[in-house]
Design an enzyme around this catalytic site. Sequence first.
Site, mmCIF file in Angstrom:
data_model
loop_
_atom_site.group_PDB
_atom_site.id
_atom_site.type_symbol
_atom_site.label_atom_id
_atom_site.label_comp_id
_atom_site.label_asym_id
_atom_site.label_seq_id
_atom_site.Cartn_x
_atom_site.Cartn_y
_atom_site.Cartn_z
ATOM 1 N N CYS A 1 -13.555 -49.721 -10.326
ATOM 2 C CA CYS A 1 -14.336 -49.440 -9.308
ATOM 3 C C CYS A 1 -15.737 -49.805 -9.477
ATOM 4 O O CYS A 1 -16.496 -50.257 -8.531
ATOM 5 C CB CYS A 1 -14.298 -48.171 -8.561
ATOM 6 S SG CYS A 1 -14.020 -46.888 -10.174
ATOM 7 N N HIS B 1 -20.165 -45.549 -5.837
ATOM 8 C CA HIS B 1 -20.957 -45.987 -6.991
ATOM 9 C C HIS B 1 -22.177 -46.640 -6.916
ATOM 10 O O HIS B 1 -22.167 -47.738 -6.222
ATOM 11 C CB HIS B 1 -19.917 -46.838 -7.920
ATOM 12 C CG HIS B 1 -18.914 -46.022 -8.396
ATOM 13 N ND1 HIS B 1 -18.764 -44.653 -8.407
ATOM 14 C CD2 HIS B 1 -17.643 -46.483 -9.154
ATOM 15 C CE1 HIS B 1 -17.592 -44.264 -9.040
ATOM 16 N NE2 HIS B 1 -16.984 -45.082 -9.427
HETATM 17 P P1 NAP Z 1 -5.069 -39.205 -9.943
HETATM 18 O O1 NAP Z 1 -5.889 -38.596 -8.550
HETATM 19 O O2 NAP Z 1 -5.159 -38.337 -10.946
HETATM 20 O O3 NAP Z 1 -3.583 -39.473 -9.329
HETATM 21 C C1 NAP Z 1 -2.709 -40.032 -10.233
HETATM 22 C C2 NAP Z 1 -1.568 -40.230 -9.400
HETATM 23 O O4 NAP Z 1 -0.326 -40.954 -10.393
HETATM 24 C C3 NAP Z 1 -0.888 -39.172 -8.835
HETATM 25 O O5 NAP Z 1 -0.103 -39.502 -7.807
HETATM 26 C C4 NAP Z 1 0.193 -38.644 -9.803
HETATM 27 O O6 NAP Z 1 1.531 -37.883 -9.277
HETATM 28 C C5 NAP Z 1 0.622 -40.038 -10.277
HETATM 29 N N1 NAP Z 1 1.271 -39.846 -11.723
HETATM 30 C C6 NAP Z 1 0.812 -39.258 -12.786
HETATM 31 N N2 NAP Z 1 1.545 -38.972 -13.872
HETATM 32 C C7 NAP Z 1 2.623 -39.666 -13.349
HETATM 33 C C8 NAP Z 1 3.979 -40.086 -13.912
HETATM 34 N N3 NAP Z 1 4.351 -39.515 -15.386
HETATM 35 N N4 NAP Z 1 5.019 -40.871 -13.052
HETATM 36 C C9 NAP Z 1 4.736 -40.845 -12.054
HETATM 37 N N5 NAP Z 1 3.358 -40.695 -11.371
HETATM 38 C C10 NAP Z 1 2.403 -40.114 -11.895
HETATM 39 O O7 NAP Z 1 -6.040 -40.544 -10.107
HETATM 40 P P2 NAP Z 1 -6.859 -41.585 -9.342
HETATM 41 O O8 NAP Z 1 -8.325 -41.194 -9.312
HETATM 42 O O9 NAP Z 1 -6.140 -41.510 -7.944
HETATM 43 O O10 NAP Z 1 -6.468 -42.844 -10.057
HETATM 44 C C11 NAP Z 1 -5.320 -43.518 -9.996
HETATM 45 C C12 NAP Z 1 -5.459 -44.932 -10.660
HETATM 46 O O11 NAP Z 1 -6.518 -45.772 -9.989
HETATM 47 C C13 NAP Z 1 -6.034 -44.991 -12.004
HETATM 48 O O12 NAP Z 1 -5.234 -45.944 -12.900
HETATM 49 C C14 NAP Z 1 -7.409 -45.022 -11.863
HETATM 50 O O13 NAP Z 1 -7.915 -45.689 -13.277
HETATM 51 C C15 NAP Z 1 -7.346 -46.058 -11.000
HETATM 52 N N6 NAP Z 1 -8.427 -46.323 -10.111
HETATM 53 C C16 NAP Z 1 -9.393 -45.142 -9.582
HETATM 54 C C17 NAP Z 1 -10.461 -45.163 -8.837
HETATM 55 C C18 NAP Z 1 -11.156 -44.092 -8.492
HETATM 56 O O14 NAP Z 1 -12.080 -44.120 -7.769
HETATM 57 N N7 NAP Z 1 -10.565 -42.877 -8.422
HETATM 58 C C19 NAP Z 1 -11.035 -46.388 -8.435
HETATM 59 C C20 NAP Z 1 -10.333 -47.421 -9.244
HETATM 60 C C21 NAP Z 1 -9.223 -47.465 -9.956
HETATM 61 P P3 NAP Z 1 1.580 -36.244 -9.191
HETATM 62 O O15 NAP Z 1 0.627 -35.928 -8.218
HETATM 63 O O16 NAP Z 1 2.801 -35.991 -8.948
HETATM 64 O O17 NAP Z 1 0.825 -35.880 -10.539
#
Ligand code: NAP
Length: 355
Positions: A144, A237
């Site tokens: 991001c 950001h």
């Molecule tokens: P998050 O809120 O922690 O969400 C993670 C997701 O992954 C949840 O839906 C979770 O499901 C699922 N998950 C976790 N463990 C799993 C497993 N063993 N099997 C299947 N599903 C699983 O994270 P986020 O901030 O949304 O980020 C998600 C991705 O996008 C990451 O790779 C991050 O680096 C990337 N990203 C984030 C941002 C940002 O601004 N937040 C920006 C760019 C990229 P449950 O709810 O069932 O646990």
Amino acid sequence: MIRAAILGATGAVGQTFVRLLSRHPLFEVVSVVASERSAGKPYREAARWLQAETLDPIIGDLVVQDVHASPDCEVVFSGLDASVAGDVEADWARRGYAVVSNARNWRMDPTVPLLVPEINPDHVALIDRQDWGSDGFIVTNPNCSTIGLVMALRPLHDAFGVEAVHVVTMQALSGAGYPGVASLDALGNVVPHIGGEEDKMATETLKILGVLEDDGVRDADLVVSAQCNRVPVVDGHFEAVSVRLKTPTTPEQAAEAMRSWRSPLEDLTFTTDLPAPLVVTDDPAAPQPRTHVNAGDGMTATVGRVQACPAMASDGRGVKFVVLSHNTVRGAAGCAILNAQLLHAQGRVQERVEA
Ligand code: NAP
């Protein structure tokens, strides 16, 4: 319509996918996928809904599936946690799905496009170098914080050549997912460490601004030094950027290059009107997360404070500015959705023709 599944649908990025896709004229969400903890529950129960808009009732009723599901759809958006995204996304590509991912796992693979659709749309051609034993493929969008940076750098690189970049980020809490940073660490504080972020900004920027050649992408010939900080802002950001260019450039010329830069997507036909990718403001107190983060529905990066930077070069080649972009929209789900729209505009993802 293009039928879509969302992997990691319950998370911060996954919820942004749900919100943006629920009112999208090209995509229909037919499946929501998350961990075993969520599988089997209606989405409205599995997800702790944190978006400002009401959850779409049809998606709220969908039963969350696990990662072994095989939904009938053309495209799969992934907001999976990086601990599982690598294997799961590869499995879905092998099973013939077009995977459009936010996770870091496949970004630096030489056969995988690392896309910001307006910045390097030609890199989509890397897909032809993938072989999953099916029609499936993976495209990714950058970290991001990298996205806001490359959107501001592209016009400068095209017009003057960028030689070196020093960037200091002030990154929002939503970038750490939910529940993210503990409140006692975040409130009234700055945390000068975001694991892996500084390296990602340095390496991803070179691939995105790199040149597509016969044998893959040749990295851009420039150096990026990043210092990344978590600040108590909800969304957005903010980055303070200093750049050394190859030719002497006034701040007015740099601002004009960014203002007059034309997105290559303007030459393609899209189902929806596209928001302006980049806006330059002359307001000396702008941009600010509170007032500018939702510019272009969160898809517009806003640049301000364009000035000379004598510390980067004493011969008139130094320029500094700030840039703000929405981390979960432009920096994640919104960018991925535009990537899928680009794949559709290029004929790589087709709309379903109902019999
Ligand atoms: P998050 O809120 O922690 O969400 C993670 C997701 O992954 C949840 O839906 C979770 O499901 C699922 N998950 C976790 N463990 C799993 C497993 N063993 N099997 C299947 N599903 C699983 O994270 P986020 O901030 O949304 O980020 C998600 C991705 O996008 C990451 O790779 C991050 O680096 C990337 N990203 C984030 C941002 C940002 O601004 N937040 C920006 C760019 C990229 P449950 O709810 O069932 O646990």
